[in-house]
Scaffold this motif. Structure first.
Motif, PDB file in Angstrom:
ATOM      1  N   GLY A 182       0.786  -1.238   0.000  1.00 12.13           N
ATOM      2  CA  GLY A 182       0.000   0.000   0.000  1.00 12.13           C
ATOM      3  C   GLY A 182       0.806   1.269   0.000  1.00 12.13           C
ATOM      4  N   ILE A 183       2.051   1.228   0.496  1.00 10.95           N
ATOM      5  CA  ILE A 183       2.845   2.460   0.534  1.00 10.95           C
ATOM      6  C   ILE A 183       3.918   2.501  -0.549  1.00 10.95           C
ATOM      7  CG2 ILE A 183       2.450   2.738   3.011  1.00 10.95           C
ATOM      8  CD1 ILE A 183       5.314   1.831   3.488  1.00 10.95           C
ATOM      9  N   ALA A 184       3.969   1.473  -1.402  1.00 12.37           N
ATOM     10  CA  ALA A 184       4.953   1.480  -2.491  1.00 12.37           C
ATOM     11  C   ALA A 184       4.582   2.557  -3.513  1.00 12.37           C
ATOM     12  CB  ALA A 184       5.006   0.109  -3.156  1.00 12.37           C
ATOM     13  N   ARG A 185       5.556   3.402  -3.872  1.00 15.24           N
ATOM     14  CA  ARG A 185       5.322   4.522  -4.790  1.00 15.24           C
ATOM     15  C   ARG A 185       6.369   4.536  -5.893  1.00 15.24           C
ATOM     16  NH1 ARG A 185       1.461   4.383  -2.026  1.00 15.24           N
ATOM     17  NH2 ARG A 185       0.354   6.082  -0.959  1.00 15.24           N
ATOM     18  N   ASP A 186       5.969   5.072  -7.054  1.00 16.58           N
ATOM     19  CA  ASP A 186       6.936   5.232  -8.136  1.00 16.58           C
ATOM     20  C   ASP A 186       7.667   6.566  -7.978  1.00 16.58           C
ATOM     21  OD1 ASP A 186       5.224   7.237  -9.012  1.00 16.58           O
ATOM     22  OD2 ASP A 186       4.461   6.101 -10.726  1.00 16.58           O
ATOM     23  N   ALA A 187       8.466   6.927  -8.965  1.00 14.43           N
ATOM     24  CA  ALA A 187       9.279   8.149  -8.879  1.00 14.43           C
ATOM     25  C   ALA A 187       8.433   9.400  -8.777  1.00 14.43           C
ATOM     26  CB  ALA A 187      10.215   8.234 -10.091  1.00 14.43           C
ATOM     27  N   GLU A 188       7.200   9.356  -9.306  1.00 16.48           N
ATOM     28  CA  GLU A 188       6.283  10.500  -9.220  1.00 16.48           C
ATOM     29  C   GLU A 188       5.377  10.407  -7.989  1.00 16.48           C
ATOM     30  OE1 GLU A 188       6.792   8.948 -12.352  1.00 16.48           O
ATOM     31  OE2 GLU A 188       8.265  10.569 -12.621  1.00 16.48           O
ATOM     32  N   HIS A 189       5.719   9.477  -7.086  1.00 16.02           N
ATOM     33  CA  HIS A 189       4.984   9.267  -5.843  1.00 16.02           C
ATOM     34  C   HIS A 189       3.551   8.766  -6.101  1.00 16.02           C
ATOM     35  CE1 HIS A 189       5.239   9.470  -1.531  1.00 16.02           C
ATOM     36  NE2 HIS A 189       4.031  10.015  -1.459  1.00 16.02           N
TER      37      HIS A 189
END
Length: 349
Positions: free
Chosen positions: A32-39
């Motif tokens: 659930g908290i995994a984000r890409d470079a653009e958040h």
């Protein structure tokens, strides 16, 4: 022209009555908290249950309102199956004691779409195995249930010593907290080390744990010594001391720091080396050398946990002689060095 972000990977967590809240929280937190470079979120995590939407009671006083039924499994990219501990009549997961799934759960599992990635946490592996999804594949589960798992599912390649297994589209983890290790591994596999390390930092857990489940499995030498003495006394009372190796095992446990040989053990049992070796394996399932090494490792673990003795002294007291020998044996058995083991398990003075 504005580009739309790619659709998020959908993770469905399939829970049953008696689920463990911590295990439900693991995939929700890690994915659930995994984000890409653009958040932007990389995963969508939803919870479902075989019985359809409604309240589901955990193994404690926590109830969860689940909004989705098994239909979600038809659209999931990954399905996570945690354990369930108190829904059975004996306080255990019914799937742990029965090689067949109960009809409602079987119908839910059958709705998982082809090509979906499957994951289990702890004894959730029993559900995948009962559905035939682990046949011929490597898998693990909680070490306390490994013997039962082997009896029920002999076609599964069980490894009870690791924290998790990865067979591409089917992954399993050991007891409870190892679900964190598995989910972090999947994030690392899907999106690289940087994303996984960011998730680990925000969750305040190590991005990777050394060693495997073996370092958490204990049978203290003191208990082993009591068992062997009881067996020795029982054999003596029955007049069969000369047909059992129990007395020799109890004798050896009091002398782990000495250079014991196979001849020493056989002589104490009043047997030839050949007879002693055969009978020893029949009674313990191990060769005398394997058994003695295991007892010395257990004694070393106790000393590492409960004393501040230098590693060299620990090696001498448990019969390995040198720190190098101790390091080799402990690392081979537990997957971590004596020093790393002590840092993890050393009790506060």
């Amino acid at each position: 022209m504005a580009q739309h972000p790619p659709p998020r990977h959908r993770v469905a967590v399939l829970i049953r009555p008696g689920f463990i809240p911590f295990e439900l929280g693991i995939p929700h937190r890690i994915f659930g908290i995994a984000r890409d470079a653009e958040h932007r979120p990389l995963y969508e995590v939803v919870t479902c249950t075989p019985g359809g939407p409604g309240l589901v009671r955990s193994d404690s006083d926590v109830l969860v309102q689940v909004e989705h039924g098994p239909e979600v499994l038809e659209t999931a990219d990954t399905v996570v199956v945690p354990a369930s501990h108190t829904s059975g009549p004996d306080g255990t997961d019914p799937a742990v004691g029965d090689p067949r799934l109960e009809p409602e759960l079987a119908a839910a599992v059958a709705r998982i779409r082809p090509g979906a990635r499957l994951m289990s946490i702890c004894t959730g592996a029993f559900v995948l195995a009962a559905a035939g999804l682990l046949d011929g594949r490597p898998a693990t589960t909680h070490w306390l249930e490994s013997d039962r798992f082997r009896r029920l599912y002999p076609r599964v390649v069980l490894d009870p010593d690791v924290l998790y297994t990865d067979d591409g589209d089917v992954l399993t983890s050991a007891g409870v907290a190892s679900g964190v290790d598995l989910c972090l591994h999947v994030v690392r596999r899907d999106h690289g080390a940087a994303v996984a390390q960011d998730v680990a930092r925000r969750t305040v857990v190590p991005p990777h744990r050394d060693g495997g489940q073996a370092q958490y499995i204990r049978r203290p030498v003191g208990i082993e010594r009591a068992v062997e003495r009881a067996a020795s006394s029982g054999a003596a009372a029955a007049g069969s001391r000369g047909t059992s190796t129990a007395a020799a095992r109890a004798w050896a446990l009091d002398r782990l720091d000495e250079p014991l040989t196979l001849s020493d053990l056989a002589r104490h049992a009043s047997m030839s080396v050949r007879t002693f070796t055969r009978r020893f394996r029949d009674e313990t399932g191990e060769s005398p050398a394997q058994w003695l090494t295991r007892q010395r490792i257990e004694h070393a673990r106790t000393l590492l946990e409960t004393t501040a003795l230098p590693v060299e002294q620990v090696a001498r007291r448990c019969g390995f002689g040198t720190a190098q020998s101790l390091r080799a044996h402990v690392t081979a058995a537990l997957g971590v060095t004596p020093s790393a083991y002590r840092r993890t398990f050393r009790r506060a003075a």
